[in-house]
Design a protein around this motif. Structure first.
Motif, mmCIF file in Angstrom:
data_model
loop_
_atom_site.group_PDB
_atom_site.id
_atom_site.type_symbol
_atom_site.label_atom_id
_atom_site.label_comp_id
_atom_site.label_asym_id
_atom_site.label_seq_id
_atom_site.Cartn_x
_atom_site.Cartn_y
_atom_site.Cartn_z
ATOM 1 N N LEU A 1 0.829 -1.206 0.000
ATOM 2 C CA LEU A 1 0.000 0.000 0.000
ATOM 3 C C LEU A 1 0.867 1.262 0.000
ATOM 4 C CD1 LEU A 1 -2.796 1.320 0.131
ATOM 5 C CD2 LEU A 1 -2.656 1.144 2.614
ATOM 6 N N THR A 2 1.901 1.263 0.815
ATOM 7 C CA THR A 2 2.813 2.408 0.871
ATOM 8 C C THR A 2 3.522 2.591 -0.464
ATOM 9 O OG1 THR A 2 3.134 1.970 3.227
ATOM 10 C CG2 THR A 2 4.708 3.453 2.179
ATOM 11 N N TRP A 3 3.928 1.506 -1.059
ATOM 12 C CA TRP A 3 4.597 1.528 -2.362
ATOM 13 C C TRP A 3 3.667 2.091 -3.431
ATOM 14 C CZ3 TRP A 3 6.510 -3.759 -4.699
ATOM 15 C CH2 TRP A 3 7.181 -3.541 -5.916
ATOM 16 N N ILE A 4 2.395 1.666 -3.395
ATOM 17 C CA ILE A 4 1.418 2.171 -4.362
ATOM 18 C C ILE A 4 1.201 3.676 -4.183
ATOM 19 C CG2 ILE A 4 -1.051 2.108 -4.967
ATOM 20 C CD1 ILE A 4 -0.889 -0.967 -4.393
ATOM 21 N N LEU A 5 1.143 4.112 -2.934
ATOM 22 C CA LEU A 5 0.907 5.530 -2.658
ATOM 23 C C LEU A 5 2.134 6.404 -2.912
ATOM 24 C CD1 LEU A 5 -1.229 5.198 0.593
ATOM 25 C CD2 LEU A 5 -2.037 5.729 -1.728
ATOM 26 N N GLN A 6 3.325 5.829 -2.784
ATOM 27 C CA GLN A 6 4.574 6.572 -2.970
ATOM 28 C C GLN A 6 5.528 5.781 -3.865
ATOM 29 O OE1 GLN A 6 5.474 9.641 -1.767
ATOM 30 N NE2 GLN A 6 3.412 9.892 -0.962
ATOM 31 N N PRO A 7 5.181 5.560 -5.124
ATOM 32 C CA PRO A 7 6.005 4.701 -5.991
ATOM 33 C C PRO A 7 7.414 5.232 -6.232
ATOM 34 C CG PRO A 7 4.317 5.821 -7.268
ATOM 35 C CD PRO A 7 4.020 6.098 -5.829
ATOM 36 N N ALA A 8 7.605 6.525 -6.121
ATOM 37 C CA ALA A 8 8.930 7.093 -6.370
ATOM 38 C C ALA A 8 9.958 6.658 -5.317
ATOM 39 C CB ALA A 8 8.850 8.618 -6.404
ATOM 40 N N LEU A 9 9.494 6.186 -4.178
ATOM 41 C CA LEU A 9 10.412 5.762 -3.119
ATOM 42 C C LEU A 9 11.012 4.383 -3.359
ATOM 43 C CD1 LEU A 9 8.449 6.957 0.047
ATOM 44 C CD2 LEU A 9 10.403 8.082 -1.063
ATOM 45 N N VAL A 10 10.430 3.634 -4.292
ATOM 46 C CA VAL A 10 10.872 2.252 -4.521
ATOM 47 C C VAL A 10 11.489 2.160 -5.919
ATOM 48 C CG1 VAL A 10 10.167 -0.161 -4.616
ATOM 49 C CG2 VAL A 10 9.059 1.390 -2.999
ATOM 50 N N SER A 11 12.795 1.951 -5.963
ATOM 51 C CA SER A 11 13.485 1.784 -7.240
ATOM 52 C C SER A 11 13.084 0.448 -7.858
ATOM 53 C CB SER A 11 15.002 1.822 -7.021
ATOM 54 O OG SER A 11 15.413 0.686 -6.280
ATOM 55 N N PRO A 12 13.271 0.288 -9.165
ATOM 56 C CA PRO A 12 12.933 -1.003 -9.787
ATOM 57 C C PRO A 12 13.637 -2.204 -9.134
ATOM 58 C CG PRO A 12 13.149 0.656 -11.481
ATOM 59 C CD PRO A 12 13.594 1.304 -10.188
ATOM 60 N N PRO A 13 14.945 -2.120 -8.807
ATOM 61 C CA PRO A 13 15.542 -3.289 -8.147
ATOM 62 C C PRO A 13 14.929 -3.574 -6.770
ATOM 63 C CG PRO A 13 17.255 -1.859 -9.045
ATOM 64 C CD PRO A 13 15.967 -1.120 -9.166
ATOM 65 N N ALA A 14 14.649 -2.525 -6.000
ATOM 66 C CA ALA A 14 14.006 -2.728 -4.689
ATOM 67 C C ALA A 14 12.610 -3.311 -4.882
ATOM 68 C CB ALA A 14 13.938 -1.413 -3.921
ATOM 69 N N GLY A 15 11.892 -2.812 -5.879
ATOM 70 C CA GLY A 15 10.559 -3.331 -6.166
ATOM 71 C C GLY A 15 10.583 -4.798 -6.554
ATOM 72 N N LEU A 16 11.567 -5.177 -7.343
ATOM 73 C CA LEU A 16 11.706 -6.584 -7.733
ATOM 74 C C LEU A 16 11.918 -7.463 -6.500
ATOM 75 C CD1 LEU A 16 12.064 -8.806 -9.912
ATOM 76 C CD2 LEU A 16 14.483 -8.238 -9.903
ATOM 77 N N LEU A 17 12.788 -7.021 -5.611
ATOM 78 C CA LEU A 17 13.073 -7.810 -4.409
ATOM 79 C C LEU A 17 11.869 -7.865 -3.467
ATOM 80 C CD1 LEU A 17 16.735 -6.642 -3.821
ATOM 81 C CD2 LEU A 17 15.976 -8.896 -4.584
ATOM 82 N N LEU A 18 11.185 -6.742 -3.308
ATOM 83 C CA LEU A 18 9.972 -6.755 -2.481
ATOM 84 C C LEU A 18 8.922 -7.664 -3.111
ATOM 85 C CD1 LEU A 18 9.719 -2.980 -1.507
ATOM 86 C CD2 LEU A 18 10.267 -4.898 0.020
ATOM 87 N N GLY A 19 8.801 -7.601 -4.430
ATOM 88 C CA GLY A 19 7.865 -8.475 -5.136
ATOM 89 C C GLY A 19 8.207 -9.948 -4.965
#
Length: 156
Positions: free
Chosen positions: A64-82
């Motif tokens: 939810l936080t990622w969706i609301l603030q997508p600029a805070l999560v880089s693509p590599p961080a997003g991949l790992l969180l995913g």
């Protein structure tokens, strides 16, 4: 600012929960005097159900936080969180239900056992090995994702 705190704090909290339960408490439990395999499995069923529930809440807050603030999560961080979230989904939706019949039968035998014999934990199935592997994936992905979020924000 609160989103940044959540996105940097929660992956490390999630990581700590998994390490504490899966890689410290679970193996040590089977070394306790009088701990039978069946009793240990029965305790594990309860502990992992609760752990996965808490993990799901943490993952939902991260998402939810990622969706609301997508600029805070880089693509590599997003991949790992995913990857961590996918590992949790696999555990909850496929692996734990698959192991449930066997672990329930083992935990029920604890009611009939005198508890006089300590046993070592035994990894019994490929499903159990897959569960451990998915836990290891989370342990690798979560702290790196947290570090990448911090580094990406610091670089801005």
């Amino acid at each position: 600012m609160f989103a940044l705190v959540l996105l940097t704090m929660l992956p490390f909290i999630w990581f700590g929960m998994v390490v504490a339960i899966s890689f410290i408490e679970t193996p040590l439990k089977f070394r306790a005097p009088g701990m039978t395999h069946a009793l240990g499995v029965g305790i594990g069923r309860i502990v992992f159900k609760v752990l996965n529930s808490v993990e799901a809440v943490v993952a939902a807050v991260i998402l939810l936080t990622w969706i609301l603030q997508p600029a805070l999560v880089s693509p590599p961080a997003g991949l790992l969180l995913g990857l961590a979230m996918a590992a949790l989904a696999l555990q909850v939706l496929v692996l734990r239900p698959s192991m449930a019949k066997r672990t329930k039968a083992l935990s029920e035998t604890a009611l009939k056992h005198d508890g006089g014999t300590a046993v070592r934990a035994k990894v019994g199935t490929n499903t159990h090995i897959a569960y451990i592997t998915s836990e290891a994936l989370k342990v690798l992905a979560l702290p790196v994702a947290g570090i990448l979020v911090v580094l990406a924000v610091a670089a801005r």
